[in-house]
Design a protein around this motif. Structure first.
Motif, PDB file in Angstrom:
ATOM      1  N   ILE A 124     -31.240 -16.964 -64.537  1.00  0.00           N
ATOM      2  CA  ILE A 124     -30.425 -15.712 -64.947  1.00  0.00           C
ATOM      3  C   ILE A 124     -30.055 -14.873 -63.775  1.00  0.00           C
ATOM      4  O   ILE A 124     -31.291 -14.181 -63.101  1.00  0.00           O
ATOM      5  N   GLY A 125     -29.049 -14.664 -63.028  1.00  0.00           N
ATOM      6  CA  GLY A 125     -28.751 -13.649 -62.046  1.00  0.00           C
ATOM      7  C   GLY A 125     -27.683 -12.796 -62.460  1.00  0.00           C
ATOM      8  O   GLY A 125     -26.684 -12.800 -63.051  1.00  0.00           O
ATOM      9  N   THR A 126     -27.819 -11.659 -61.370  1.00  0.00           N
ATOM     10  CA  THR A 126     -26.829 -10.610 -61.496  1.00  0.00           C
ATOM     11  C   THR A 126     -26.044 -10.634 -60.124  1.00  0.00           C
ATOM     12  O   THR A 126     -26.565 -10.385 -59.328  1.00  0.00           O
ATOM     13  N   VAL A 127     -24.698 -10.583 -60.234  1.00  0.00           N
ATOM     14  CA  VAL A 127     -24.089 -10.570 -59.033  1.00  0.00           C
ATOM     15  C   VAL A 127     -22.994  -9.257 -59.046  1.00  0.00           C
ATOM     16  O   VAL A 127     -22.332  -8.953 -60.182  1.00  0.00           O
ATOM     17  N   ASN A 128     -23.307  -8.326 -57.988  1.00  0.00           N
ATOM     18  CA  ASN A 128     -22.370  -7.266 -57.866  1.00  0.00           C
ATOM     19  C   ASN A 128     -20.976  -7.768 -57.561  1.00  0.00           C
ATOM     20  O   ASN A 128     -20.737  -8.310 -56.437  1.00  0.00           O
ATOM     21  N   LEU A 129     -19.908  -7.361 -58.481  1.00  0.00           N
ATOM     22  CA  LEU A 129     -18.666  -7.813 -57.990  1.00  0.00           C
ATOM     23  C   LEU A 129     -17.896  -6.898 -57.007  1.00  0.00           C
ATOM     24  O   LEU A 129     -16.972  -7.282 -56.417  1.00  0.00           O
ATOM     25  N   THR A 130     -18.539  -5.780 -56.673  1.00  0.00           N
ATOM     26  CA  THR A 130     -17.805  -4.867 -55.668  1.00  0.00           C
ATOM     27  C   THR A 130     -18.083  -5.502 -54.329  1.00  0.00           C
ATOM     28  O   THR A 130     -17.018  -5.606 -53.547  1.00  0.00           O
ATOM     29  N   ASN A 131     -19.144  -5.832 -53.847  1.00  0.00           N
ATOM     30  CA  ASN A 131     -19.246  -6.670 -52.692  1.00  0.00           C
ATOM     31  C   ASN A 131     -19.621  -8.178 -52.934  1.00  0.00           C
ATOM     32  O   ASN A 131     -20.164  -8.759 -51.874  1.00  0.00           O
ATOM     33  N   PHE A 132     -19.615  -8.751 -54.015  1.00  0.00           N
ATOM     34  CA  PHE A 132     -19.670 -10.295 -54.127  1.00  0.00           C
ATOM     35  C   PHE A 132     -21.251 -10.588 -53.595  1.00  0.00           C
ATOM     36  O   PHE A 132     -21.025 -11.366 -52.840  1.00  0.00           O
ATOM     37  N   THR A 133     -22.241  -9.990 -54.203  1.00  0.00           N
ATOM     38  CA  THR A 133     -23.958 -10.062 -53.470  1.00  0.00           C
ATOM     39  C   THR A 133     -24.528 -10.251 -54.782  1.00  0.00           C
ATOM     40  O   THR A 133     -24.514  -9.527 -55.731  1.00  0.00           O
ATOM     41  N   VAL A 134     -25.469 -11.288 -54.734  1.00  0.00           N
ATOM     42  CA  VAL A 134     -26.563 -11.435 -55.583  1.00  0.00           C
ATOM     43  C   VAL A 134     -27.506 -10.474 -55.520  1.00  0.00           C
ATOM     44  O   VAL A 134     -28.399 -10.153 -54.589  1.00  0.00           O
ATOM     45  N   GLU A 135     -27.612  -9.638 -56.678  1.00  0.00           N
ATOM     46  CA  GLU A 135     -28.527  -8.481 -56.553  1.00  0.00           C
ATOM     47  C   GLU A 135     -29.933  -9.017 -56.924  1.00  0.00           C
ATOM     48  O   GLU A 135     -30.984  -8.445 -56.450  1.00  0.00           O
ATOM     49  N   ARG A 136     -30.277  -9.710 -57.933  1.00  0.00           N
ATOM     50  CA  ARG A 136     -31.533 -10.052 -58.345  1.00  0.00           C
ATOM     51  C   ARG A 136     -31.269 -11.493 -59.163  1.00  0.00           C
ATOM     52  O   ARG A 136     -30.104 -11.739 -59.807  1.00  0.00           O
ATOM     53  N   GLY A 137     -32.244 -12.201 -59.516  1.00  0.00           N
ATOM     54  CA  GLY A 137     -32.416 -13.025 -60.362  1.00  0.00           C
ATOM     55  C   GLY A 137     -33.677 -13.531 -60.809  1.00  0.00           C
ATOM     56  O   GLY A 137     -34.765 -12.701 -60.709  1.00  0.00           O
ATOM     57  N   GLN A 138     -33.565 -14.338 -62.088  1.00  0.00           N
ATOM     58  CA  GLN A 138     -35.164 -14.414 -62.814  1.00  0.00           C
ATOM     59  C   GLN A 138     -35.199 -16.000 -63.393  1.00  0.00           C
ATOM     60  O   GLN A 138     -34.176 -16.210 -63.714  1.00  0.00           O
ATOM     61  N   LEU A 139     -36.066 -16.505 -63.149  1.00  0.00           N
ATOM     62  CA  LEU A 139     -36.434 -17.811 -63.701  1.00  0.00           C
ATOM     63  C   LEU A 139     -37.147 -17.662 -65.080  1.00  0.00           C
ATOM     64  O   LEU A 139     -38.128 -16.816 -65.107  1.00  0.00           O
TER      65      LEU A 139
END
Length: 334
Positions: free
Chosen positions: A258-273
């Motif tokens: 499960i990951g979070t992508v910031n749409l403003t700069n299209f960058t992965v902020e964090r993830g979790q397994l």
């Protein structure tokens, strides 16, 4: 934060073999081999007449209109059973449809097509990948996920991707694959660059809420590209708390990402397994397909999403201990 303690709708439905569902105001529409069922907030349900089109997905575009994704294209119907329009495409059983910011977006295999509310064709984009698994759209950007089967030194490997393209209302076009924040893709590496990240990965589902894109993926094996930020194989974004969320040395375990992508700069902020296979006494995965069916089937096939991350307005749960002909629907307001 929102409260899941008092759902607006919680009932069992005697609907056999449900395939997909959508919300339509206070109602929920569920499709199966019989057609489209509408369920009221009090649990009352009715089968829309003449709605059996072997649909694989459904979306509501207004209170009285649905668009069905069928193996041969799209079908637009009214709640009284009146058929309004059919769009024909090459037959394919892997088909989905969404209604996003007044556009009907239809997936058939590796191709996305965009229509207006009247099913007038606007644009189409085919992807040279193994499988497109999901898509989202917001503010002129079309997001597409899936995986590509490649090889490194003769060893097969599946590599997840997330593409961002522009749809201007008449044409879909790719963003340049540049370094930094303007990149038009995340993950999707060439296999030659993987080195110690050879676990198979897929990006199964996408969901946009406000300025975040929440992604649901899967990992088969040990070290994976999900350890990193999607733009390089150096910047870590994965949160590790214990052996169940560790991205390294997991052998043959299968895990959910499960990951979070910031749409403003299209960058992965964090993830979790999370959620490995049930281990054997030796402490390894059992080598079979013992992957949590509840999570994959419901998060992927229906609209179930991780509770505090996705914020989908509907949660559909089909626990393995419940008779398959019964479906629990919970509708939450926040």
């Amino acid at each position: 934060m929102f409260d899941y303690s008092t759902p607006a709708l919680a009932t069992y439905l005697n609907i056999s073999s449900p395939r997909a569902a959508c919300t339509n105001g206070s109602k929920v529409a569920v499709i199966n081999t019989e057609g489209v069922w509408e369920v009221e907030s009090n649990g009352t349900k009715k089968l829309i007449p003449n709605s059996n089109y072997d649909a694989r997905d459904i979306v509501a575009i207004d209170g009285k209109t649905y668009v069905l994704a069928v193996p041969t294209g799209l079908v637009k119907i009214k709640t009284d059973g009146t058929r309004q329009k059919i769009v024909s495409n090459t037959a394919n059983s892997k088909t989905r449809v969404k209604f996003l910011q007044n556009w009907i977006i239809y997936q058939s295999a590796k191709t996305l097509s965009i229509y207006d509310k009247n099913l007038n064709f606007k644009a189409k984009q085919s992807y040279g990948v193994t499988e497109v698994m999901d898509f989202e759209y917001k503010n002129g950007y079309l997001y597409t996920s899936g995986y590509q089967q490649q090889k490194r030194l003769g060893i097969p490997v599946q590599i997840a991707f997330l593409y961002r393209m522009v749809f201007d209302g008449a044409k879909i076009f790719a963003l340049a694959n540049l370094a930094g924040n303007n990149q038009g893709k995340l993950w999707g590496y060439d296999s030659a660059a993987l080195a110690h990240d050879m676990a198979d990965t897929r990006l199964n589902r996408l969901h946009i809420f406000e300025d975040k894109l929440y992604v649901l993926g899967s990992v088969y094996g040990g070290n994976s590209i999900y350890r990193w930020n999607g733009k390089d194989l150096l910047t870590k974004t994965l949160i590790t708390t214990d052996s169940y969320t560790n991205a390294a040395q997991t052998r043959d375990e299968t895990k959910v990402y499960i990951g979070t992508v910031n749409l403003t700069n299209f960058t992965v902020e964090r993830g979790q397994l999370s959620i490995p296979r049930r281990p054997t006494s030796a402490g390894m995965g059992d080598g079979a397909s013992n992957f949590p069916k509840l999570f994959t089937q419901m998060a992927v096939k229906f609209l179930w999403v991780p509770l505090l991350l996705m914020r989908s307005p509907i949660e559909i749960i089909k626990p393995s201990w419940v008779n398959p002909s019964r479906l629990t629907v919970e509708m939450h307001l926040f």
